[in-house]
Design a protein around this motif. Structure first.
Motif, PDB file in Angstrom:
ATOM      1  N   ALA A 445      43.273  -4.446  33.772  1.00 41.43           N
ATOM      2  CA  ALA A 445      42.834  -3.725  32.297  1.00 41.43           C
ATOM      3  C   ALA A 445      42.157  -2.579  33.192  1.00 41.43           C
ATOM      4  O   ALA A 445      42.055  -1.511  32.494  1.00 41.43           O
ATOM      5  CB  ALA A 445      41.869  -4.574  31.468  1.00 41.43           C
ATOM      6  N   ARG A 446      41.271  -2.753  34.323  1.00 36.36           N
ATOM      7  CA  ARG A 446      40.448  -1.670  34.988  1.00 36.36           C
ATOM      8  C   ARG A 446      41.372  -0.708  35.517  1.00 36.36           C
ATOM      9  O   ARG A 446      41.134   0.270  35.734  1.00 36.36           O
ATOM     10  CB  ARG A 446      39.573  -2.639  35.874  1.00 36.36           C
ATOM     11  CG  ARG A 446      38.410  -1.406  36.583  1.00 36.36           C
ATOM     12  CD  ARG A 446      37.582  -0.629  35.455  1.00 36.36           C
ATOM     13  NE  ARG A 446      36.725   0.337  36.049  1.00 36.36           N
ATOM     14  CZ  ARG A 446      37.324   1.497  36.217  1.00 36.36           C
ATOM     15  NH1 ARG A 446      38.579   2.003  36.003  1.00 36.36           N
ATOM     16  NH2 ARG A 446      36.468   2.388  36.742  1.00 36.36           N
ATOM     17  N   ALA A 447      42.436  -1.162  36.253  1.00 37.05           N
ATOM     18  CA  ALA A 447      43.305  -0.382  37.194  1.00 37.05           C
ATOM     19  C   ALA A 447      44.284   0.558  36.220  1.00 37.05           C
ATOM     20  O   ALA A 447      44.700   1.614  36.707  1.00 37.05           O
ATOM     21  CB  ALA A 447      43.944  -1.129  38.328  1.00 37.05           C
ATOM     22  N   VAL A 448      44.629   0.178  35.211  1.00 33.95           N
ATOM     23  CA  VAL A 448      45.974   0.758  34.606  1.00 33.95           C
ATOM     24  C   VAL A 448      45.609   2.308  34.038  1.00 33.95           C
ATOM     25  O   VAL A 448      46.610   2.990  34.480  1.00 33.95           O
ATOM     26  CB  VAL A 448      46.407  -0.076  33.559  1.00 33.95           C
ATOM     27  CG1 VAL A 448      47.390   0.860  32.534  1.00 33.95           C
ATOM     28  CG2 VAL A 448      47.306  -1.429  34.042  1.00 33.95           C
ATOM     29  N   PRO A 449      44.307   2.397  33.531  1.00 37.68           N
ATOM     30  CA  PRO A 449      44.294   3.642  33.160  1.00 37.68           C
ATOM     31  C   PRO A 449      44.245   4.871  34.295  1.00 37.68           C
ATOM     32  O   PRO A 449      44.847   5.873  34.217  1.00 37.68           O
ATOM     33  CB  PRO A 449      42.979   3.833  32.345  1.00 37.68           C
ATOM     34  CG  PRO A 449      42.766   2.451  32.075  1.00 37.68           C
ATOM     35  CD  PRO A 449      43.353   1.520  32.929  1.00 37.68           C
ATOM     36  N   ASN A 450      43.702   4.437  35.571  1.00 40.07           N
ATOM     37  CA  ASN A 450      43.837   5.121  36.673  1.00 40.07           C
ATOM     38  C   ASN A 450      45.432   5.243  36.996  1.00 40.07           C
ATOM     39  O   ASN A 450      45.701   6.279  37.615  1.00 40.07           O
ATOM     40  CB  ASN A 450      42.790   4.625  37.622  1.00 40.07           C
ATOM     41  CG  ASN A 450      41.357   4.922  37.240  1.00 40.07           C
ATOM     42  OD1 ASN A 450      40.855   3.874  36.321  1.00 40.07           O
ATOM     43  ND2 ASN A 450      40.484   5.607  37.679  1.00 40.07           N
ATOM     44  N   MET A 451      45.723   4.415  36.919  1.00 39.98           N
ATOM     45  CA  MET A 451      47.362   4.227  37.549  1.00 39.98           C
ATOM     46  C   MET A 451      48.112   5.115  36.688  1.00 39.98           C
ATOM     47  O   MET A 451      48.834   6.003  37.282  1.00 39.98           O
ATOM     48  CB  MET A 451      47.937   2.972  37.642  1.00 39.98           C
ATOM     49  CG  MET A 451      47.053   1.844  38.447  1.00 39.98           C
ATOM     50  SD  MET A 451      47.752   0.105  38.251  1.00 39.98           S
ATOM     51  CE  MET A 451      49.564   0.312  38.882  1.00 39.98           C
TER      52      MET A 451
END
Length: 531
Positions: A445-451
């Motif tokens: 959840a934390r990484a996907v927006p940045n990915m």
């Protein structure tokens, strides 16, 4: 209901077990507990749509021109719930073992309601939004541990997969309701009400969990562990809808007694550290714990919760224009998940089995993720241009991915981690598994927006990464996961190969049959302690 299940569910236990045990009580117990799961699905569906509403973007400062800064803020708002879930799942183990499954589920519901109230009242302030989502996470995380244990310990063996898998069914149902609720408020409401209303009504499942669990019984296997033998047998008689002298009840009760007797002779009185030692030093228990943890890691690395939470943004990246259109597509996605999960529970969980379902699910999900990633890499959608045929198939792959996840990795993981441990280790095993699930849920959840913002144009690398994990999961299941359908909880030790010396230690000089006198002595000791 019994005749329908006998036609649908194909396993040996269904052929031999009495039809009376499939009465309404066992379904009410399962559904009541699973409203804790609906809280998570509802929250994931709500927050994924709410953070894309213009009113919420304006109120919470998500309108930055810096895509990475916006992605960071979105990730923080979404993932703080998973952080609370991680803490709640770890805390649930000692609490549910000390106070019971039923009261702990009720307390978890109150935590969820308190957190929902704080989110709805945040009024554009990030601090109460963060705190509210963390508090809600404590309740949701605790429920994720207790719910599968409670349902598994009450379920008849022939439909244990169906009833335990309802946890996943309630997750996707909550998500579907939230998806369509987001679409409705985007069309009919304006201003702060547009996000306050969906944030408020996500407390409904927690309210239902509290009220319904007040009407339900404690798990008979938990009562037996606490030496409340007469109460345990009375509960078993009631939920099986059979007389106390019926052979099925006598056999199931004796299996519970035998298993507890075996475990106590093996380890003695349980404490936290003795259970830790038993879990990690006994080879069969260590194997089951590691498999449970790896199953939950794999479940999250399919990328499913990336799509659940960020579906509106993903649909935009694939060419769907307009907030309402992306939320509408997300609503259809929710329907696909519910229908496919229902089909799995009815026709696959206790018929096809857990192992084959996981294998088929891995292949289907890998294909979908690879196709989407390659499409976005080779022919990314262009602003103002119509979506080509290949693009529409990429959109369809999102729905196919959802269906394959519900055919295996969604419900089957929760079924396996709640049924394969030994009875005395089940709460600890499920707690570790759930904590692992929430930890990697938080990471995703934390990484996907940045990915999506940084890993290639339109985030094509995100899909390729998740597709690669799906391929590796196929081989993990092929080599390490056995089939458990139709096997009683008390026979899991045999499936996972209990060491012969442990069996000899238990059986030497004694037999497993426990007389009525011994059970009465257990009951009398329990009564004396209560006095």
């Amino acid at each position: 209901m019994s005749s329908i299940l006998r036609y649908i569910v194909k396993n040996d236990a269904m052929k031999t077990d009495p039809k009376e045990i499939y009465g309404w009580r066992v379904y009410l117990l399962a559904c009541s507990a699973c409203f804790g799961a609906m809280s998570f699905g509802w929250d994931s569906g709500v927050i994924g749509g709410v953070i894309n509403l213009d009113s919420f973007i304006q109120a919470y400062g998500l309108g930055s021109k810096d895509d990475v800064a916006t992605a960071n803020l979105q990730g923080n708002i979404v993932s703080v719930l998973q952080a609370g879930c991680f803490v709640g799942s770890l805390a649930a183990y000692p609490l549910t073992d000390a106070f019971g499954r039923r009261p702990c589920l009720m307390v978890a519901a109150l935590f969820t309601l308190a957190g929902v109230a704080m989110q709805a009242a945040a009024s554009g302030h990030l601090e109460p939004m963060y705190i509210g989502r963390f508090v809600s996470g404590l309740g949701v995380g605790a429920s994720s541990v207790i719910n599968p244990i409670y349902v598994t310990e009450n379920a008849p063996r022939a439909i244990r997969g169906l009833l335990t898998g309802m946890y996943q069914m309630f997750i996707v149902t909550g998500g579907m309701i939230a998806f369509w609720g987001n679409y409705a408020v985007s069309v009919h409401l304006r201003g702060p009400k547009q996000y306050i209303v969906p944030l408020s009504i996500q407390g409904l499942p927690a309210l239902l969990l509290f009220c319904l669990m007040a009407l339900c019984n404690e798990s008979p296997r938990y009562l037996a562990r606490k030496d409340k033998w007469e109460e345990a047998k009375a509960v078993l008689v009631r939920i099986r809808n059979l007389g106390p002298d019926h052979p099925y009840v006598q056999d199931e009760f004796q299996e519970i007694v035998d298993q507890l007797d075996y475990e106590r002779r093996l380890v003695g009185d349980a404490s936290f550290w003795s259970l830790q030692k038993e879990m990690w030093t006994v080879a069969t228990n260590r194997k089951r714990a590691i498999l449970s943890i790896l199953l939950m890691v794999c479940q999250q690395m399919t990328g499913t919760n990336a799509i659940n939470v960020y579906a509106p943004q993903i649909f935009k990246n694939l060419g769907i224009t307009g907030t309402s259109n992306s939320l509408l597509s997300t609503g259809v996605y929710g329907i696909v998940k519910v229908v496919s999960c229902g089909l799995f529970l009815l026709f696959m969980a206790d018929s096809l089995g857990r192992r084959k379902s996981l294998l088929v699910s891995s292949v289907g999900q890998a294909f979908c993720m690879f196709y989407i990633g390659l499409y976005v890499r080779i022919s990314p959608p262009q602003d103002g241009q119509p979506v080509p045929g290949a693009g529409y198939f990429a959109l369809v792959c999102i729905f196919i991915f959802a269906a394959f996840f519900q055919f295996g990795w969604g419900p089957a993981c929760w079924i396996l981690v709640s049924e394969i441990p030994a009875a005395r280790l089940r709460p600890m095993n499920v707690a570790l598994s759930a904590a692992t699930q929430w930890l990697f849920n938080f990471v995703v959840a934390r990484a996907v927006p940045n990915m999506l913002a940084t890993v290639g144009a339109h985030g094509y690398g995100t899909y390729l990464i998740f597709g690669s994990f799906c391929v590796s999961m196929f081989f993990f299941v092929w080599f390490f996961i056995p089939e458990t359908k139709g096997i009683s909880l008390e026979h899991m030790d045999q499936l996972f190969g209990v060491a012969e010396q442990h069996k000899l230690e238990v059986t030497e000089g004694s037999k497993h049959d426990v007389s009525k006198i011994e059970i009465e002595e257990h009951s009398n000791r329990s009564d004396n302690r209560s006095v």
